[in-house]
Design a protein around this motif. Structure first.
Motif, PDB file in Angstrom:
ATOM      1  N   LEU A  68      12.132  -2.230 -11.151  1.00 23.62           N
ATOM      2  CA  LEU A  68      11.277  -1.475 -10.240  1.00 23.62           C
ATOM      3  C   LEU A  68      11.529   0.011 -10.510  1.00 23.62           C
ATOM      4  O   LEU A  68      12.587   0.522 -10.182  1.00 23.62           O
ATOM      5  N   GLN A  69      10.528   0.652 -11.108  1.00 26.90           N
ATOM      6  CA  GLN A  69      10.589   2.084 -11.334  1.00 26.90           C
ATOM      7  C   GLN A  69      10.005   2.772 -10.115  1.00 26.90           C
ATOM      8  O   GLN A  69       8.840   2.542  -9.774  1.00 26.90           O
ATOM      9  N   MET A  70      10.814   3.582  -9.474  1.00 24.45           N
ATOM     10  CA  MET A  70      10.393   4.241  -8.239  1.00 24.45           C
ATOM     11  C   MET A  70      10.345   5.747  -8.475  1.00 24.45           C
ATOM     12  O   MET A  70      11.376   6.374  -8.755  1.00 24.45           O
ATOM     13  N   ASN A  71       9.147   6.294  -8.398  1.00 30.93           N
ATOM     14  CA  ASN A  71       8.942   7.724  -8.576  1.00 30.93           C
ATOM     15  C   ASN A  71       8.449   8.351  -7.275  1.00 30.93           C
ATOM     16  O   ASN A  71       7.994   7.654  -6.367  1.00 30.93           O
ATOM     17  N   ASP A  80       0.819  -1.214   0.000  1.00 27.20           N
ATOM     18  CA  ASP A  80       0.000   0.000   0.000  1.00 27.20           C
ATOM     19  C   ASP A  80       0.853   1.264   0.000  1.00 27.20           C
ATOM     20  O   ASP A  80       0.485   2.278  -0.604  1.00 27.20           O
ATOM     21  N   SER A  81       1.993   1.199   0.662  1.00 25.53           N
ATOM     22  CA  SER A  81       2.826   2.387   0.828  1.00 25.53           C
ATOM     23  C   SER A  81       3.475   2.853  -0.473  1.00 25.53           C
ATOM     24  O   SER A  81       3.953   3.986  -0.550  1.00 25.53           O
ATOM     25  N   VAL A  82       3.485   1.996  -1.509  1.00 25.42           N
ATOM     26  CA  VAL A  82       4.140   2.379  -2.759  1.00 25.42           C
ATOM     27  C   VAL A  82       3.174   2.439  -3.938  1.00 25.42           C
ATOM     28  O   VAL A  82       3.575   2.823  -5.044  1.00 25.42           O
ATOM     29  N   LYS A  83       1.929   2.090  -3.719  1.00 27.45           N
ATOM     30  CA  LYS A  83       0.955   2.121  -4.814  1.00 27.45           C
ATOM     31  C   LYS A  83       0.852   3.517  -5.402  1.00 27.45           C
ATOM     32  O   LYS A  83       0.767   4.503  -4.684  1.00 27.45           O
ATOM     33  N   GLY A  84       0.857   3.582  -6.729  1.00 24.88           N
ATOM     34  CA  GLY A  84       0.773   4.860  -7.415  1.00 24.88           C
ATOM     35  C   GLY A  84       2.110   5.544  -7.602  1.00 24.88           C
ATOM     36  O   GLY A  84       2.212   6.521  -8.354  1.00 24.88           O
ATOM     37  N   ARG A  85       3.156   5.044  -6.933  1.00 31.72           N
ATOM     38  CA  ARG A  85       4.483   5.646  -7.058  1.00 31.72           C
ATOM     39  C   ARG A  85       5.489   4.702  -7.697  1.00 31.72           C
ATOM     40  O   ARG A  85       6.368   5.136  -8.431  1.00 31.72           O
ATOM     41  N   PHE A  86       5.387   3.419  -7.398  1.00 34.44           N
ATOM     42  CA  PHE A  86       6.324   2.416  -7.907  1.00 34.44           C
ATOM     43  C   PHE A  86       5.634   1.553  -8.952  1.00 34.44           C
ATOM     44  O   PHE A  86       4.430   1.281  -8.858  1.00 34.44           O
ATOM     45  N   THR A  87       6.415   1.116  -9.932  1.00 28.45           N
ATOM     46  CA  THR A  87       5.909   0.218 -10.959  1.00 28.45           C
ATOM     47  C   THR A  87       6.897  -0.921 -11.162  1.00 28.45           C
ATOM     48  O   THR A  87       8.080  -0.675 -11.423  1.00 28.45           O
ATOM     49  N   ILE A  88       6.395  -2.147 -11.030  1.00 31.03           N
ATOM     50  CA  ILE A  88       7.223  -3.317 -11.271  1.00 31.03           C
ATOM     51  C   ILE A  88       6.934  -3.842 -12.674  1.00 31.03           C
ATOM     52  O   ILE A  88       5.784  -3.814 -13.134  1.00 31.03           O
TER      53      ILE A  88
END
Length: 122
Positions: free
Chosen positions: A80-83, A61-69
């Motif tokens: 892992l794209q971390m924005n 939940d803490s990375v939803k909408g920000r990270f993409t695997i």
């Protein structure tokens, strides 16, 4: 022997982006689920995101909408794209392969990479 090698960690300011990569050793034929976990000092290792060979994803939940695997099945490589990184994302990030097969027909399960440090400054 199965080996996973992560890359792409580093130091970034809050709000910045990083892209992690995890590539397996060349003897890997297929991997079922690949995932990214992280562990901050004093905390337990936690799941960040996972992806099946069919492309189904799961996120903390803490990375939803920000990270993409994502993954490249031909290379058995996971990204892992971390924005929009936050200081609380600071941790050692580990790649995991839950199970799979080598080209020699050997089954393996639960292999980990050595980890890559991600540090987000405020």
């Amino acid at each position: 022997q199965v080996q996973l090698v992560e890359s792409g960690g580093g130091l970034v300011q809050a709000g910045g982006s990083l892209r992690l990569s995890c590539a397996p050793s060349s003897n890997i034929f297929s991997i079922n689920v690949m995932g990214w976990y992280r562990q901050a000092p004093g905390n337990q290792r936690e799941l960040v995101a996972s992806i099946t060979s069919a492309g189904s994803t799961n996120y903390a939940d803490s990375v939803k909408g920000r990270f993409t695997i994502s993954r490249d099945n031909a290379k058995n490589t996971v990204y892992l794209q971390m924005n929009s990184l936050k200081p609380e994302d600071t941790a050692v990030y580990y790649c995991n392969a839950d199970a799979g097969w080598t080209h020699d027909g050997d089954y393996f399960h639960d292999y980990w990479g050595q980890g890559t440090q991600v540090t987000v400054s405020s």
